[in-house]
Design a protein around this motif. Sequence first.
Motif, short mmCIF file in Angstrom:
data_model
loop_
_atom_site.label_atom_id
_atom_site.label_comp_id
_atom_site.label_asym_id
_atom_site.label_seq_id
_atom_site.Cartn_x
_atom_site.Cartn_y
_atom_site.Cartn_z
N VAL A 92 -1.99 8.69 51.13
CA VAL A 92 -2.53 7.98 49.77
C VAL A 92 -4.07 9.47 50.73
O VAL A 92 -4.18 9.25 49.49
CB VAL A 92 -3.29 6.58 50.85
CG1 VAL A 92 -5.13 6.26 50.29
CG2 VAL A 92 -2.42 5.77 50.62
N ILE A 93 -4.49 9.94 51.24
CA ILE A 93 -4.95 11.09 51.56
C ILE A 93 -4.79 11.71 50.32
O ILE A 93 -5.66 11.92 49.64
CB ILE A 93 -5.16 11.24 53.17
CG1 ILE A 93 -5.32 10.27 53.73
CG2 ILE A 93 -6.21 12.54 53.33
CD1 ILE A 93 -6.85 9.96 53.44
N ALA A 94 -3.66 12.33 50.93
CA ALA A 94 -2.83 13.39 50.13
C ALA A 94 -2.95 13.42 48.72
O ALA A 94 -3.18 13.92 47.50
CB ALA A 94 -1.05 14.43 49.54
N GLY A 95 -3.04 12.12 47.69
CA GLY A 95 -3.31 11.76 46.50
C GLY A 95 -4.86 11.68 45.62
O GLY A 95 -4.54 12.31 45.09
N ALA A 96 -5.43 11.42 46.54
CA ALA A 96 -6.49 11.64 46.33
C ALA A 96 -7.27 12.66 46.30
O ALA A 96 -7.77 12.91 45.48
CB ALA A 96 -8.15 10.74 47.29
N GLU A 97 -6.83 13.84 47.30
CA GLU A 97 -7.18 15.42 47.46
C GLU A 97 -6.21 15.64 46.49
O GLU A 97 -7.06 16.69 45.44
CB GLU A 97 -6.52 15.75 48.86
CG GLU A 97 -7.07 17.47 48.46
CD GLU A 97 -6.21 18.29 49.88
OE1 GLU A 97 -6.39 19.40 49.94
OE2 GLU A 97 -5.48 17.50 50.27
N ALA A 99 -5.28 14.69 43.34
CA ALA A 99 -6.38 13.66 42.04
C ALA A 99 -8.04 14.60 41.60
O ALA A 99 -8.45 15.23 41.31
CB ALA A 99 -6.53 12.73 42.58
N GLY A 100 -8.60 15.10 43.42
CA GLY A 100 -10.03 15.92 43.54
C GLY A 100 -9.42 17.68 42.46
O GLY A 100 -9.82 17.61 42.07
N GLY A 123 -9.92 26.04 48.61
CA GLY A 123 -9.41 24.77 48.62
C GLY A 123 -10.17 24.39 47.60
O GLY A 123 -11.56 24.78 47.26
N ALA A 124 -10.35 23.35 46.53
CA ALA A 124 -10.94 23.13 45.51
C ALA A 124 -11.86 22.16 46.43
O ALA A 124 -11.80 21.44 47.09
CB ALA A 124 -10.06 21.99 43.94
N ILE A 125 -12.79 22.02 45.22
CA ILE A 125 -14.45 21.53 46.27
C ILE A 125 -14.34 19.96 46.10
O ILE A 125 -14.53 19.59 46.83
CB ILE A 125 -15.77 21.95 44.90
CG1 ILE A 125 -15.94 23.17 46.03
CG2 ILE A 125 -16.63 20.96 45.96
CD1 ILE A 125 -17.15 24.16 44.98
N LEU A 126 -13.78 19.51 44.60
CA LEU A 126 -13.41 18.28 44.96
C LEU A 126 -12.05 17.95 45.28
O LEU A 126 -12.01 16.40 45.62
CB LEU A 126 -13.05 17.91 42.38
CG LEU A 126 -14.52 17.77 42.09
CD1 LEU A 126 -14.31 18.16 41.23
CD2 LEU A 126 -15.49 16.97 43.02
N GLN A 131 -10.29 14.22 49.04
CA GLN A 131 -9.83 14.00 50.46
C GLN A 131 -10.94 13.00 51.62
O GLN A 131 -10.40 12.20 52.13
CB GLN A 131 -9.48 15.70 51.06
CG GLN A 131 -8.90 14.89 52.68
CD GLN A 131 -8.21 16.76 53.33
OE1 GLN A 131 -8.75 17.08 52.76
NE2 GLN A 131 -7.05 16.48 54.20
N LEU A 132 -12.19 13.63 52.27
CA LEU A 132 -12.74 12.49 52.95
C LEU A 132 -12.63 11.86 52.86
O LEU A 132 -13.32 10.66 53.48
CB LEU A 132 -13.88 14.02 53.24
CG LEU A 132 -13.53 15.49 53.54
CD1 LEU A 132 -14.49 16.00 53.41
CD2 LEU A 132 -13.09 14.84 55.07
N PHE A 133 -13.36 11.65 50.65
CA PHE A 133 -13.65 10.43 50.37
C PHE A 133 -12.17 9.29 51.17
O PHE A 133 -13.12 7.86 51.66
CB PHE A 133 -14.44 9.66 48.92
CG PHE A 133 -14.46 8.94 48.94
CD1 PHE A 133 -16.06 8.72 49.00
CD2 PHE A 133 -14.07 8.05 47.82
CE1 PHE A 133 -16.23 7.36 48.39
CE2 PHE A 133 -14.29 7.95 47.17
CZ PHE A 133 -15.10 6.48 47.19
N ALA A 134 -11.45 9.56 50.47
CA ALA A 134 -10.20 7.97 50.84
C ALA A 134 -9.97 8.34 51.80
O ALA A 134 -9.41 7.36 52.86
CB ALA A 134 -9.38 9.22 49.73
#
Length: 145
Positions: A92-97, A99-100, A123-126, A131-134
């Motif tokens: 889940v966390i890797a998927g959100a990262e 997507a960002g 790494g990319a800002i988003l 990742q932190l948001f997820a």
Amino acid sequence: MLFGLPDFAAPGVAAAFVLTALRVGGLLLVAPAWSAKSVPMKLRTAVLVVFAVLLLPSALQTADRATLVITPATFLAETAIGFALGLAAALVIAGAEFAGELATNTIGLSGAAIFDPVNNTQGAILGSFMQLFALTLLLVAGGHV
């Protein structure tokens, strides 16, 4: 029973503790926050023991102490269950990262990368934000329980 801890000499208690520690250990191998390189191995070991001791009373309530035996099959099964739980959260966390990172490239912010001191990469800002948001959403939603 000292400080609320069960008697480890009682039948089945030591086996239940080991099996609980195996499940927690499998979880800590791949869990998003605990598997980072920045978390020292001594801290992970201490967390493993503390979590296993805290979860032992509930494990003893549901288990049949007379039939608890540590075999290679139970060793692998408990580790695999913990690993699967941690892997689900990590996916889940890797998927959100990811997507960002896709959003960063789509918006055109791919040139504005930030330095990640944990992995010693850029790494990319988003991606870092997502990742932190997820991880925050996972914790708020009770995913750690």
